[in-house]
Design a protein around this motif. Structure first.
Motif, PDB file in Angstrom:
ATOM      1  N   UNK A 109       9.400  -6.528 -11.085  1.00  0.00           N
ATOM      2  CA  UNK A 109       9.492  -5.075 -11.006  1.00  0.00           C
ATOM      3  C   UNK A 109       9.079  -4.421 -12.313  1.00  0.00           C
ATOM      4  N   UNK A 110       9.383  -5.084 -13.418  1.00  0.00           N
ATOM      5  CA  UNK A 110       8.965  -4.508 -14.710  1.00  0.00           C
ATOM      6  C   UNK A 110       7.450  -4.402 -14.780  1.00  0.00           C
ATOM      7  N   UNK A 111       6.777  -5.442 -14.330  1.00  0.00           N
ATOM      8  CA  UNK A 111       5.315  -5.434 -14.338  1.00  0.00           C
ATOM      9  C   UNK A 111       4.771  -4.327 -13.450  1.00  0.00           C
ATOM     10  N   UNK A 112       5.369  -4.207 -12.279  1.00  0.00           N
ATOM     11  CA  UNK A 112       4.965  -3.134 -11.369  1.00  0.00           C
ATOM     12  C   UNK A 112       5.192  -1.792 -12.044  1.00  0.00           C
ATOM     13  N   UNK A 113       6.362  -1.673 -12.669  1.00  0.00           N
ATOM     14  CA  UNK A 113       6.683  -0.432 -13.356  1.00  0.00           C
ATOM     15  C   UNK A 113       5.635  -0.069 -14.393  1.00  0.00           C
ATOM     16  N   UNK A 114       5.231  -1.054 -15.174  1.00  0.00           N
ATOM     17  CA  UNK A 114       4.198  -0.800 -16.176  1.00  0.00           C
ATOM     18  C   UNK A 114       2.911  -0.321 -15.518  1.00  0.00           C
ATOM     19  N   UNK A 115       2.580  -0.927 -14.393  1.00  0.00           N
ATOM     20  CA  UNK A 115       1.315  -0.613 -13.726  1.00  0.00           C
ATOM     21  C   UNK A 115       1.306   0.793 -13.135  1.00  0.00           C
ATOM     22  N   UNK A 116       2.461   1.255 -12.708  1.00  0.00           N
ATOM     23  CA  UNK A 116       2.478   2.557 -12.041  1.00  0.00           C
ATOM     24  C   UNK A 116       3.161   3.640 -12.880  1.00  0.00           C
ATOM     25  N   UNK A 117       3.581   3.273 -14.102  1.00  0.00           N
ATOM     26  CA  UNK A 117       4.265   4.216 -14.988  1.00  0.00           C
ATOM     27  C   UNK A 117       5.608   4.667 -14.428  1.00  0.00           C
TER      28      UNK A 117
ATOM     29  N   UNK B  51       1.497  -0.687   9.350  1.00  0.00           N
ATOM     30  CA  UNK B  51       0.322   0.181   9.224  1.00  0.00           C
ATOM     31  C   UNK B  51       0.627   1.651   9.534  1.00  0.00           C
ATOM     32  N   UNK B  52       1.431   1.885  10.545  1.00  0.00           N
ATOM     33  CA  UNK B  52       1.726   3.269  10.933  1.00  0.00           C
ATOM     34  C   UNK B  52       2.355   4.053   9.791  1.00  0.00           C
ATOM     35  N   UNK B  53       3.132   3.375   8.980  1.00  0.00           N
ATOM     36  CA  UNK B  53       3.786   4.059   7.869  1.00  0.00           C
ATOM     37  C   UNK B  53       2.762   4.586   6.878  1.00  0.00           C
ATOM     38  N   UNK B  54       1.598   3.978   6.861  1.00  0.00           N
ATOM     39  CA  UNK B  54       0.543   4.413   5.953  1.00  0.00           C
ATOM     40  C   UNK B  54      -0.485   5.283   6.679  1.00  0.00           C
ATOM     41  N   UNK B  55      -0.155   5.654   7.894  1.00  0.00           N
ATOM     42  CA  UNK B  55      -1.081   6.488   8.648  1.00  0.00           C
ATOM     43  C   UNK B  55      -2.263   5.724   9.203  1.00  0.00           C
TER      44      UNK B  55
ATOM     45  N   UNK C 293       3.230   6.996  -5.985  1.00  0.00           N
ATOM     46  CA  UNK C 293       3.913   5.835  -6.564  1.00  0.00           C
ATOM     47  C   UNK C 293       4.147   4.764  -5.504  1.00  0.00           C
ATOM     48  N   UNK C 294       4.707   5.207  -4.380  1.00  0.00           N
ATOM     49  CA  UNK C 294       4.977   4.267  -3.298  1.00  0.00           C
ATOM     50  C   UNK C 294       3.707   3.520  -2.894  1.00  0.00           C
ATOM     51  N   UNK C 295       2.651   4.242  -2.777  1.00  0.00           N
ATOM     52  CA  UNK C 295       1.406   3.624  -2.325  1.00  0.00           C
ATOM     53  C   UNK C 295       0.870   2.613  -3.333  1.00  0.00           C
ATOM     54  N   UNK C 296       0.996   2.964  -4.589  1.00  0.00           N
ATOM     55  CA  UNK C 296       0.546   2.007  -5.612  1.00  0.00           C
ATOM     56  C   UNK C 296       1.407   0.755  -5.581  1.00  0.00           C
ATOM     57  N   UNK C 297       2.699   0.972  -5.399  1.00  0.00           N
ATOM     58  CA  UNK C 297       3.604  -0.176  -5.323  1.00  0.00           C
ATOM     59  C   UNK C 297       3.255  -1.048  -4.127  1.00  0.00           C
ATOM     60  N   UNK C 298       3.000  -0.419  -2.999  1.00  0.00           N
ATOM     61  CA  UNK C 298       2.649  -1.178  -1.800  1.00  0.00           C
ATOM     62  C   UNK C 298       1.357  -1.961  -1.996  1.00  0.00           C
ATOM     63  N   UNK C 299       0.418  -1.340  -2.677  1.00  0.00           N
ATOM     64  CA  UNK C 299      -0.847  -2.027  -2.920  1.00  0.00           C
ATOM     65  C   UNK C 299      -0.606  -3.326  -3.683  1.00  0.00           C
ATOM     66  N   UNK C 300       0.307  -3.250  -4.651  1.00  0.00           N
ATOM     67  CA  UNK C 300       0.614  -4.447  -5.433  1.00  0.00           C
ATOM     68  C   UNK C 300       1.361  -5.483  -4.596  1.00  0.00           C
ATOM     69  N   UNK C 301       2.359  -5.028  -3.870  1.00  0.00           N
ATOM     70  CA  UNK C 301       3.184  -5.955  -3.087  1.00  0.00           C
ATOM     71  C   UNK C 301       2.400  -6.622  -1.965  1.00  0.00           C
TER      72      UNK C 301
END
Lengths: 160, 160
Positions: free
Chosen positions: B29-37, A65-69, B13-21
Motif C-alpha cells: 500500500x505504501x508503494x501504491x500511495x507513492x504512485x498515486x500521491x 467491469x460494470x463498476x468502471x462503466x 485515485x480509485x481508478x489509479x489504484x485499480x489499474x495497479x491492483x
DNA sequence: GCTCCAATGAAACAAAATTGCAAATAATCC
DNA sequence: GGATTATTTGCAATTTTGTTTCATTGGAGC
C-alpha cells in the motif's frame, strides 16, 4: 516468445496451495499452512518457488467491469485471409496491444482468432471494429457475439 | 442471482489504484500511495471500500495451466434448442458447475453460449462433450475451436 | 463566518511475511 | 543396509506490511 513452463514438479502440497491461491491470494500463509498441514514459512517458500518457476504467473485483483462503466462484453471470431507467420504475428501483437481486448486466442477451426472485448458502449465496439477489422485488409470476416450474462468468469485451472 | 454493482463513484485515485491492483495486487500500500500521491492508510481505506462495494470482486493468483498439466484450451459455441427461461437457467448452472469450464457466457448471435474450457488431453474434452452436449437433449449443436496460442489472457478492465 | 461531514496523514499498533538456523526427512551412493 | 549428502521443514527472531487511532484539513451547506 511465451515462456516455457513444462514439467513442474508439483506435489500435493503445491497443488493444495494453488487451489487456495486461485480462489483468494490474500489468504494468510498461516491459514494456508493450517489448511495443508505445513508451517507458514514452508508455504511461503513454496509460493516463492512457484512464482519464480512461472507456475504462478501473476497476482491480480479482479475488477467488476460494470463498476468502471465497461458494461459490454463481446466475443469476436476473426477469420484472416493470409495465414503467413508474419501476418499472424502482426495480428497477434495488434490484438494484444488493444486495451479493450481482454483476451485473445489464436485457434484452429472455422476461425483464426477469438477475442474477448470489454467496452463501455456499443459505439465503442463499432469504432473498434472499424479500426481493427475494416481497417485491416487481412481480415476476411468476423462474427460478433454480445454477452447477455457473464455466467462464469475467471482464470481458475483445475488442480487435478 | 448476480449482484448489482451500480454507478460506483470512483474518482481518479480509485481508478489509479485499480489499474495497479489489476496488474499486481501484492503491491504494498505504501508503494501504491507513492504512485498515486496518497498515504498508505488512505489507499488501504479505498481498497477496503471497493472490496465491500463489489468493485473488486476477487483477489487471485493466476496459474499457468501447462504447469498443472492442463495444456489444452478450447472454445465452444453452443446452440440450444429451447430457449425457455427454465432451460437456460438449467444450462447455466450445469456449465458453471463444471470445473473444466473456466468461463461461460450467455450470448446473442448465432450461438447461445460460449465456453472456455481447459483440459489436460483431447480425450478429456471428448468425454466432456459426451457428458455436457451429447448427453443433453437441449443442445442443438456445438462448434469447437482449439487454442494454438493464448496470445493475451487476463481479466483486466480498462480504467479510463 | 460557522457548523457539520467526510477524508486525510502521522504515529502507534497489530499482523503478516521473511530470514537464520538447527533438526528432521528424503534421496543417493557405495 | 548403512552412511553421506542434499532438501525441506519448523521454530524463533526480525523485518516489512497492513490496520487502527486520532487530531487536522478541506469543503458544502447554511
Amino acid at each position: 516468445m511465451s515462456k516455457r513452463v513444462q514439467p513442474a514438479h508439483l506435489d500435493v502440497f503445491d497443488r493444495k496451495i494453488l487451489a487456495i491461491l486461485q480462489r483468494d491470494n490474500m489468504t494468510p500463509q498461516r491459514t494456508i499452512g493450517d489448511a495443508v498441514n505445513l508451517s507458514a514459512p514452508a508455504v511461503q517458500r513454496r509460493i516463492k518457488r512457484m512464482r519464480e518457476e512461472g507456475v504462478i504467473r501473476a497476482d491480480v485483483s479482479v475488477v467488476e467491469p460494470e463498476a468502471l462503466g465497461q458494461s459490454i462484453t463481446i466475443f469476436v471470431e476473426v477469420e484472416v485471409i493470409s495465414e503467413t507467420a508474419e501476418q499472424i504475428e502482426r495480428a497477434k501483437s495488434e490484438f494484444a496491444a488493444a486495451p479493450e481486448i481482454q483476451q485473445c486466442y489464436y485457434v484452429t477451426g472455422e476461425a483464426d482468432f477469438i477475442l474477448v472485448i470489454v467496452v463501455p458502449l456499443m459505439a465503442d465496439y463499432e469504432a473498434l471494429t472499424r479500426r481493427l477489422f475494416f481497417g485491416n485488409n487481412n481480415v476476411k470476416r468476423f462474427r460478433t457475439f454480445v454477452a447477455m450474462d457473464r455466467v462464469k468468469v475467471g482464470l481458475g485451472v483445475p488442480v487435478g
